[in-house]
Design a protein around this motif. Structure first.
Motif, short mmCIF file in Angstrom:
data_model
loop_
_atom_site.label_atom_id
_atom_site.label_comp_id
_atom_site.label_asym_id
_atom_site.label_seq_id
_atom_site.Cartn_x
_atom_site.Cartn_y
_atom_site.Cartn_z
N ALA A 90 57.39 -25.78 24.81
CA ALA A 90 56.21 -24.98 25.19
C ALA A 90 56.57 -24.05 26.34
O ALA A 90 56.13 -22.89 26.38
CB ALA A 90 55.07 -25.90 25.57
N PHE A 98 55.43 -15.81 23.36
CA PHE A 98 54.71 -16.19 22.14
C PHE A 98 53.49 -17.03 22.49
O PHE A 98 52.42 -16.87 21.91
CB PHE A 98 55.67 -16.99 21.25
CG PHE A 98 55.17 -17.22 19.87
CD1 PHE A 98 54.91 -18.49 19.42
CD2 PHE A 98 54.96 -16.16 19.01
CE1 PHE A 98 54.46 -18.71 18.14
CE2 PHE A 98 54.49 -16.37 17.73
CZ PHE A 98 54.24 -17.65 17.29
N PHE A 99 53.65 -17.97 23.44
CA PHE A 99 52.53 -18.76 23.97
C PHE A 99 52.12 -18.17 25.32
O PHE A 99 52.88 -17.39 25.91
CB PHE A 99 53.00 -20.21 24.19
CG PHE A 99 53.02 -21.03 22.93
CD1 PHE A 99 53.38 -22.37 22.98
CD2 PHE A 99 52.69 -20.50 21.69
CE1 PHE A 99 53.42 -23.16 21.83
CE2 PHE A 99 52.73 -21.26 20.55
CZ PHE A 99 53.09 -22.60 20.63
N PRO A 100 50.96 -18.57 25.85
CA PRO A 100 50.68 -18.21 27.25
C PRO A 100 51.63 -18.96 28.17
O PRO A 100 52.15 -20.00 27.81
CB PRO A 100 49.24 -18.69 27.45
CG PRO A 100 49.02 -19.72 26.41
CD PRO A 100 49.84 -19.28 25.23
N TYR B 66 45.01 -22.73 29.84
CA TYR B 66 46.14 -22.84 28.91
C TYR B 66 45.72 -23.56 27.64
O TYR B 66 46.02 -23.11 26.52
CB TYR B 66 47.27 -23.58 29.63
CG TYR B 66 48.51 -23.79 28.80
CD1 TYR B 66 48.80 -25.03 28.25
CD2 TYR B 66 49.41 -22.75 28.57
CE1 TYR B 66 49.94 -25.23 27.51
CE2 TYR B 66 50.54 -22.94 27.83
CZ TYR B 66 50.81 -24.18 27.30
OH TYR B 66 51.95 -24.38 26.56
N ILE B 69 43.53 -21.40 25.41
CA ILE B 69 44.30 -20.39 24.66
C ILE B 69 45.11 -21.06 23.56
O ILE B 69 45.21 -20.56 22.43
CB ILE B 69 45.23 -19.60 25.60
CG1 ILE B 69 44.41 -18.90 26.68
CG2 ILE B 69 46.04 -18.58 24.83
CD1 ILE B 69 45.24 -18.23 27.75
N MET B 70 45.68 -22.24 23.87
CA MET B 70 46.53 -22.92 22.89
C MET B 70 45.73 -23.35 21.68
O MET B 70 46.19 -23.19 20.54
CB MET B 70 47.18 -24.15 23.53
CG MET B 70 48.38 -23.82 24.37
SD MET B 70 49.67 -22.97 23.47
CE MET B 70 50.29 -24.27 22.44
N LEU B 73 45.00 -20.39 19.57
CA LEU B 73 46.20 -19.99 18.82
C LEU B 73 46.41 -20.88 17.61
O LEU B 73 46.71 -20.42 16.51
CB LEU B 73 47.42 -20.07 19.73
CG LEU B 73 47.77 -18.82 20.55
CD1 LEU B 73 48.95 -19.13 21.44
CD2 LEU B 73 48.10 -17.65 19.67
#
Lengths: 137, 207
Positions: A90, A98-100, B66, B69-70, B73
């Motif tokens: 992660a 690609f991820f925050p 986080y 957002i995850m 996604l």
């Protein structure tokens, strides 16, 4: 003779798919190389995986770069199918964009900055005191 | 608990001062559950690393953001996967593909049928010709056999005739005395001489 089919067709009860770093078996001491891999949770770290989704070289190369590669198409598929990425994966994906950005990356960076500032101020203080003593002498 | 190993992979320090008789190497999980605590660690209380409350608050906020957002996604990716599957099965492309496959199948089947017909005709012709050949051969064989039979009969007849002619010269009970008289009256000399060039000489000393 080992009965191979039972080793290959293991059935897990209540397992899930994870996206994690697996050590690629180069069998060289002090030279790790990781594969970013989709595998079942219960499998060995370096054991059989479902699919390879990239690689990560932790040691910097001659241009001081650490190289990472991702197969974003398949990554999206696996995450859509419900795979869990591990913390280092992660973090890498956060750095890739690609991820925050992972919270711990930010906090680690802040801590590092505080640390460097503290050591800088300490060295400055040391320098200053030295000068003072010199002057007094 | 301890792993005994050969001398090659052990570092020098351990080589120089082993207390035990055999060389041992440290392995993960050195101590089993019955081993006592080490003397240097007797009064030790394990304390977790100190937490900065300000940093913790900030960190919690960051984590909630986080995770939001995850999850968003994840849902996006799931939707994409489902949409791809749906399109794969019942999309615009799928119908065309199915239609094309059906057409291909039909054309191939038609071609196959034509091939079968052609092969059928060829086969029929071949079978006919073979039948005719067989018939002809049979007839020829029959004729041959007839001819052979005829020849055989003729041969036998010839032999019979020859035998009938020879019967005239046979010696029977009635001719016996006559023939003996004749044989005694006409002594025949079968002796002859021959030399290497093949000249025959019938004149010899009679007795």
């Amino acid at each position: 003779m080992v009965h191979l089919s039972s080793l290959l067709l293991k059935k897990y009860h209540g397992g899930h798919v994870v996206i994690r770093l697996a050590l690629a078996g180069h069998k060289q001491a002090n030279r790790p190389f990781y594969r970013i891999v989709a595998a079942y949770n219960k499998r060995a770290r370096d054991g059989r995986y479902i699919e390879q989704l990239g690689s990560y070289d932790p040691l910097p190369n001659i241009y001081n770069e650490k190289l990472v590669s991702f197969n974003f198409d398949r990554l999206k598929y696996w995450i859509g199918c419900g795979a869990h990425p591990t913390k280092p994966v992660a973090k890498l994906l956060g750095l890739a964009g690609f991820f925050p950005l992972h919270p711990m990356t930010i906090t680690e960076a802040e801590r590092q900055r505080v640390q460097t500032e503290k050591t800088e101020t300490n060295t400055d203080m040391c320098q200053v005191t030295l000068d003072n003593t010199q002057v007094t002498i | 608990m301890f792993q005994v190993i050969g001398g090659r992979s052990v570092p020098a320090a351990r080589l120089l001062a082993p207390r035990s008789a055999v060389l041992v190497e440290a392995v993960r999980g050195r101590k089993s559950r019955t081993d006592p605590v080490a003397k240097s660690k007797e009064g030790r209380i394990k304390v977790p690393p100190p937490v900065d409350p300000v940093e913790m608050v900030v960190l919690k906020e960051r984590y909630t953001e986080y995770q939001l957002i995850m999850s968003a996604l994840r849902l996006e990716f799931k939707e994409e996967v489902l949409r791809k599957k749906y399109e794969e099965e019942t999309g615009s492309q799928a119908e065309e593909r199915v239609r094309q496959e059906a057409e291909e199948h039909r054309s191939l089947m038609a071609w196959n049928n034509e091939e079968n017909l052609r092969m059928l005709k060829a086969r029929i012709l071949r079978v006919q010709q073979e039948a005719e050949e067989a018939q002809r051969k049979k007839i020829e064989a029959a004729i041959q056999r007839e001819q052979e039979q005829q020849e055989f009969i003729k041969e036998k007849e010839r032999e019979i005739l020859q035998l009938q002619e020879e019967v005239k010269n046979f010696i029977t009970v009635e001719n016996l005395d006559q023939r003996i008289e004749e044989a005694l009256d006409n002594p025949k000399n079968y002796n002859f001489a021959i030399d290497k060039e093949g000249r025959v000489v019938k004149q010899t000393a009679l007795q």
